[in-house]
Design a protein around this motif. Structure first.
Motif, PDB file in Angstrom:
ATOM      1  N   ILE A   1      40.878  24.567  58.350  1.00  0.00           N
ATOM      2  CA  ILE A   1      40.939  23.171  58.428  1.00  0.00           C
ATOM      3  C   ILE A   1      41.824  22.530  57.164  1.00  0.00           C
ATOM      4  CG2 ILE A   1      38.776  22.471  57.328  1.00  0.00           C
ATOM      5  CD1 ILE A   1      40.187  20.769  60.108  1.00  0.00           C
ATOM      6  N   GLN A   2      41.638  23.279  56.094  1.00  0.00           N
ATOM      7  CA  GLN A   2      42.393  22.829  54.930  1.00  0.00           C
ATOM      8  C   GLN A   2      43.956  23.182  55.330  1.00  0.00           C
ATOM      9  OE1 GLN A   2      40.282  24.702  51.723  1.00  0.00           O
ATOM     10  NE2 GLN A   2      39.176  22.688  51.134  1.00  0.00           N
ATOM     11  N   ARG A   3      44.168  24.500  55.706  1.00  0.00           N
ATOM     12  CA  ARG A   3      45.487  24.996  55.958  1.00  0.00           C
ATOM     13  C   ARG A   3      46.093  24.227  56.974  1.00  0.00           C
ATOM     14  NH1 ARG A   3      42.754  29.467  55.022  1.00  0.00           N
ATOM     15  NH2 ARG A   3      42.363  30.081  57.079  1.00  0.00           N
ATOM     16  N   ALA A   4      45.416  23.749  57.983  1.00  0.00           N
ATOM     17  CA  ALA A   4      45.842  22.877  59.250  1.00  0.00           C
ATOM     18  C   ALA A   4      46.263  21.515  58.698  1.00  0.00           C
ATOM     19  CB  ALA A   4      44.857  22.858  60.039  1.00  0.00           C
ATOM     20  N   TYR A   5      45.376  20.780  57.801  1.00  0.00           N
ATOM     21  CA  TYR A   5      45.859  19.468  57.278  1.00  0.00           C
ATOM     22  C   TYR A   5      46.921  19.426  56.329  1.00  0.00           C
ATOM     23  CZ  TYR A   5      42.853  16.874  60.181  1.00  0.00           C
ATOM     24  OH  TYR A   5      42.282  15.990  61.464  1.00  0.00           O
ATOM     25  N   LEU A   6      46.985  20.674  55.495  1.00  0.00           N
ATOM     26  CA  LEU A   6      48.136  20.784  54.717  1.00  0.00           C
ATOM     27  C   LEU A   6      49.285  20.749  55.298  1.00  0.00           C
ATOM     28  CD1 LEU A   6      48.283  20.649  51.558  1.00  0.00           C
ATOM     29  CD2 LEU A   6      48.033  23.103  51.395  1.00  0.00           C
ATOM     30  N   GLU A   7      49.463  21.522  56.452  1.00  0.00           N
ATOM     31  CA  GLU A   7      50.473  21.599  57.233  1.00  0.00           C
ATOM     32  C   GLU A   7      50.941  20.560  57.939  1.00  0.00           C
ATOM     33  OE1 GLU A   7      53.820  23.968  58.656  1.00  0.00           O
ATOM     34  OE2 GLU A   7      52.524  24.176  57.018  1.00  0.00           O
ATOM     35  N   LEU A   8      49.823  19.363  58.567  1.00  0.00           N
ATOM     36  CA  LEU A   8      50.266  18.138  59.144  1.00  0.00           C
ATOM     37  C   LEU A   8      50.808  17.388  58.095  1.00  0.00           C
ATOM     38  CD1 LEU A   8      47.006  16.810  60.982  1.00  0.00           C
ATOM     39  CD2 LEU A   8      49.180  17.509  61.861  1.00  0.00           C
ATOM     40  N   ALA A   9      50.539  17.435  56.694  1.00  0.00           N
ATOM     41  CA  ALA A   9      50.995  16.434  55.476  1.00  0.00           C
ATOM     42  C   ALA A   9      52.203  17.025  55.434  1.00  0.00           C
ATOM     43  CB  ALA A   9      49.814  16.728  54.567  1.00  0.00           C
ATOM     44  N   ARG A  10      52.582  18.184  55.276  1.00  0.00           N
ATOM     45  CA  ARG A  10      53.887  18.874  54.904  1.00  0.00           C
ATOM     46  C   ARG A  10      54.993  18.353  56.039  1.00  0.00           C
ATOM     47  NH1 ARG A  10      51.489  24.227  53.496  1.00  0.00           N
ATOM     48  NH2 ARG A  10      51.644  24.383  51.370  1.00  0.00           N
ATOM     49  N   LYS A  11      54.674  18.352  57.167  1.00  0.00           N
ATOM     50  CA  LYS A  11      55.484  17.960  58.369  1.00  0.00           C
ATOM     51  C   LYS A  11      55.484  16.387  58.846  1.00  0.00           C
ATOM     52  CE  LYS A  11      55.248  22.415  60.600  1.00  0.00           C
ATOM     53  NZ  LYS A  11      54.637  23.084  62.192  1.00  0.00           N
ATOM     54  N   LYS A  12      54.629  15.854  57.814  1.00  0.00           N
ATOM     55  CA  LYS A  12      54.500  14.328  57.951  1.00  0.00           C
ATOM     56  C   LYS A  12      53.893  13.923  59.504  1.00  0.00           C
ATOM     57  CE  LYS A  12      57.345  13.134  54.229  1.00  0.00           C
ATOM     58  NZ  LYS A  12      56.401  13.135  53.218  1.00  0.00           N
ATOM     59  N   ILE A  13      53.126  14.903  60.123  1.00  0.00           N
ATOM     60  CA  ILE A  13      52.375  14.477  61.403  1.00  0.00           C
ATOM     61  C   ILE A  13      51.474  13.462  61.257  1.00  0.00           C
ATOM     62  CG2 ILE A  13      51.544  15.553  63.518  1.00  0.00           C
ATOM     63  CD1 ILE A  13      53.380  18.104  62.802  1.00  0.00           C
ATOM     64  N   PRO A  14      51.002  12.455  61.766  1.00  0.00           N
ATOM     65  CA  PRO A  14      50.097  11.691  61.465  1.00  0.00           C
ATOM     66  C   PRO A  14      48.737  12.273  61.964  1.00  0.00           C
ATOM     67  CG  PRO A  14      51.636  10.345  63.228  1.00  0.00           C
ATOM     68  CD  PRO A  14      51.925  11.722  62.933  1.00  0.00           C
TER      69      PRO A  14
END
Length: 153
Positions: free
Chosen positions: A129-142
């Protein structure tokens, strides 16, 4: 494992399944998910059963409508996490009927125990879950949340 309160249904539209309709304003059990331990399917099933038994006087037809509005029910989790994830298994217990996007990433506090900021090097992921949310933030996906409902019989 979960906490419940009887409240009026705040969904925007009626929900119908198996011949049962829940309308906005009808009594439902709202679910709170304390961050006090694992979210395994077995613990969720046990919690639903206990809530159903405890609140059965409020629902004389034998069906307990259980709702949850949470970041854990964010529909994008299906694309971000493994089907074996306890979060995905939790989501599968509900029909997700509404969702919304957040400004920023407020759930970083829950999953990293640190408030989000744009310096992503401050976050060291150790879980999926941490990896997934870090990737969201990197890609600036809401990021966001969802409203789920289940009819417990």
């Amino acid at each position: 494992r979960l906490q419940y309160e009887a409240v009026p249904y705040r969904g925007k539209t009626p929900y119908t399944k198996d011949g049962i309709t829940i309308n906005p304003g009808d009594l439902v059990l709202n679910t709170h998910i304390p961050s006090s331990g694992p979210l395994t399917p077995e613990l969720i099933d046990e919690s639903f059963a206990l809530a159903h038994n405890f609140f059965k006087g409020n629902f004389p037809d034998g069906v307990t409508p259980i709702v949850c509005w949470s970041w854990l029910l964010f529909p994008k989790h299906y694309n971000m996490l493994s089907p074996e994830s306890n979060i995905v298994k939790f989501m599968d217990k509900f029909d997700i009927v509404e969702s919304d996007n957040y400004e920023g990433y407020p759930m970083f506090m829950r999953i990293f125990n640190k408030a989000y900021d744009e310096d992503l090097t401050r976050f060291t992921p150790t879980t999926s879950i941490q990896r997934a949310y870090l990737e969201l933030a990197r890609k600036k996906i809401p990021s966001g949340c969802g409203l789920g409902i289940t009819l417990y019989k």
